[in-house]
Write an enzyme that holds these catalytic residues in place. Structure first.
Site: not given
Ligand SMILES: Cc1ncc(C[n+]2csc(CCOP(=O)(O)OP(=O)(O)O)c2C)c(N)n1
Length: 572
Positions: A62, A124-125, A174, A486
């Site tokens: 979803e 349920f759900q 529903k 990052m």
């Molecule tokens: C759903 C979610 N969980 C955690 C984060 C925190 N977060 C921000 S950037 C990042 C790293 C992203 O890594 P990647 O997708 O490998 O991209 P890169 O920075 O290496 O280009 C994280 C964990 C987020 N933004 N979104």
């Protein structure tokens, strides 16, 4: 005894709630729904089975459905629609709804609910999705009577798409989908509590014009509001009349072409040095459809301290929320700008800003966006530049979140609005791939890229199945640094290189993953192979995963450390 009375054919036909839903969606011009079935939406799916004029795309999660609806909406300006069953189906939509809310994207999310008689019994759900989504929607409805359904749908589309756009949720028990009533689509709406400001305060417009003509060092700062109100032409006209340099928030990318002389690129944490210096030294910051997000302003008490601030926003609550505003202009960006441009043109107002333009040109010259090239090493910035070159800047670019997103924002020049699709406010990893599905569904002939990190792509990689099933020729460019780049960058710069849980070992082989889904996978390890791989993917009708191997140490620069002033940049 059989009745002799013939059936009264003059009576309007009674329809089930499910039939009403589908008819109302068609009346709203909905062409595609992204969804996932389940017990409480079976009557709706049965109706979809019979419906010819609406395409349903079965996602694999979803969350994929709601982000796809979001991508569809961002790239078209039309509302995106998603459908999920009750409980876990509905809660799986929550991240995507919050994402759309933060970025003001019009979405109508439809959820099934347990039958009315079971409500409030931990059935349920059952999940109170209206309660859960109230803070992250413009409005959430629980339909209690089938007679309300048509009206609710009409209202939902109106609310989602007018004023400041945003997501609206409709939760339908529903039994409501099987009960019958006459189908009357209300021709008009009565929403006394929902008032939209349609007039422009001309006195304030005049004040803004006076401030503009007096300014010596002005900067325009545009945001997503310019794109959602369709005001790019008005921005172009404003620049033609005033020549004021322009910078943008991540959400404002594409509002004005990146390749124009007046464009300074993005402002803020990973903005260009020249945009940050310009905003810092400016004597007039003109915020247009932007919300002065902390990621952009940096340390607030040093932001625009020498500047007068003019702020146009459709949502009066945004004005003065983050920065103190001297000339507030509440209203639709397009309408306000039209009035302002008229005044500037009629009065022949043009600020005298030659020295300022020169200063900015010097900054541009001295501190360009740059990266080091190393023989034999693929630089992520180079990959993004090559995507731009190979697509003539005409592709739809979706991104995930992290370094990949910032490199995409810095190095892909957007030439028109609605072609750079990214999760700005919430920063949702896993957004890009399903959003790309929505974009490609809306623009079947367009070239669509998802620029991804190897972490983010795994958050909704199940959607490769949806992509392949629907023959969507989406190109995924993974900037694969084998790490949560990052976060690692922050750990390197601010946490003594304590790389706590950011190394992504145990990665799948993305080439094999592509193959497993019936897409094409290519691993690219040398700079000279980047362009041919891109060309192959772009010219093929198949979906591609391009796994570009890059180095974990590559950083996104410039960078304003959190809590610093925007003129205080690392790696400038
Ligand atoms: C759903 C979610 N969980 C955690 C984060 C925190 N977060 C921000 S950037 C990042 C790293 C992203 O890594 P990647 O997708 O490998 O991209 P890169 O920075 O290496 O280009 C994280 C964990 C987020 N933004 N979104």
């Amino acid at each position: 005894m059989t009745s002799k009375n013939p059936i009264n054919t003059a009576q309007p036909e009674e329809l089930t709630g499910a039939q009403i839903l589908l008819k109302a969606l068609a009346a709203e011009g909905v062409e595609v729904i992204f969804g996932y079935p389940g017990g409480q939406v079976l009557p709706i799916y049965d109706e979809i089975y019979r419906t010819k004029n609406i395409t349903h795309i079965l996602t694999r999660h979803e969350q994929g459905a709601v982000h796809a609806a979001d991508g569809y909406a961002r790239s078209t300006g039309k509302p995106g629609v998603c459908l999920a069953t009750s409980g876990p189906g509905a809660t799986n939509l929550v991240t995507g709804i919050a994402n759309a809310y933060m970025d003001s994207v019009p979405i109508v999310a439809i959820t099934g609910q347990v039958p009315s008689a079971l409500l409030g019994r931990d059935s349920f759900q059952e999940a109170d999705i209206v309660g859960i989504t109230t803070p992250i929607t413009k409005y959430s409805y629980l339909v209690k009577d089938v007679k309300d359904l048509a009206r609710v749908i009409h209202e939902a589309f109106h609310i989602a798409t007018t004023g400041r756009p945003g997501p609206v949720l409709i939760d339908i028990p529903k039994d409501i989908t099987t009960e019958k009533t006459e189908f009357i689509y209300p021709p008009s709406l009565e929403l006394p509590g929902y008032r939209l400001k349609s007039t422009v305060n001309l006195e304030q417009v005049n004040k803004a014009a006076e401030a503009i003509v007096k300014a010596k060092q002005p900067v325009l700062f545009v945001g997503g509001g310019v794109i959602s109100s369709g005001a790019s032409e008005e921005i172009g006209k404003l620049i033609e009349l005033t020549d004021i340099p322009l910078t943008y928030s991540l959400m404002g990318k594409g509002a004005f072409p990146d390749n124009r002389e007046q464009c300074l690129g993005m402002l803020g944490m990973h903005g260009t040095a020249y945009a940050n210096y310009a905003a810092y030294e400016s004597d007039l910051i003109f915020g247009i459809g932007v919300r002065f997000d902390d990621r952009v302003t940096g340390r607030l008490d040093t932001f625009g301290t020498q500047a007068k601030i003019i702020h146009i926003d459709i949502d009066p609550a945004e004005i003065g929320k983050n920065v103190q505003v001297d000339i507030p202009l509440a209203g639709d960006v397009k309408k306000v700008l039209q009035e302002l441009n008229k005044v500037l043109e009629n009065k022949g107002y043009r600020p005298a800003i030659e020295p300022w333009k020169q200063k900015i040109a010097e900054w541009k010259n001295k501190y360009p966006l740059k990266y080091e090239t190393v023989p034999g090493v693929i630089k992520p910035q180079f990959v993004v530049e090559q995507i731009y070159a190979a697509t003539n800047g005409e592709a739809y670019i979706c991104t995930e979140v992290g370094q990949n997103q910032m490199w995409a924002a810095q190095y892909y020049s957007s030439l028109k609005p609605r072609n750079f699709i990214t999760s700005g406010g919430l920063g949702t990893m896993g957004f890009g791939l399903p959003a790309a599905m929505g974009v490609q569904m809306a623009h079947p002939e367009a070239v669509v890229f998802n620029i991804a990190g190897d972490g983010s792509i795994q958050m909704n990689s199940q959607e490769f199945a949806t992509i392949v099933q629907n023959k969507l020729p989406i190109n995924v460019a993974i900037l694969n640094n084998h790490t949560l780049g990052m976060v690692r960058q922050w750990q390197e710069l601010f946490f003594d290189k304590h790389y706590s849980h950011t190394s992504m070992t145990g990665q799948p082989d993305f080439v094999k993953l592509a193959d497993a889904y019936g897409a094409v996978g290519l691993r690219v390890e040398k700079p000279e192979d980047v362009r041919p791989a891109l060309e192959e993917a772009i010219s093929s009708p198949k979906a591609y995963i391009l796994d570009f191997i890059i180095e974990a140490d590559e950083k996104v620069y410039p960078m304003v450390p959190a809590g610093c002033s925007i003129n205080n940049m690392l790696g400038r």
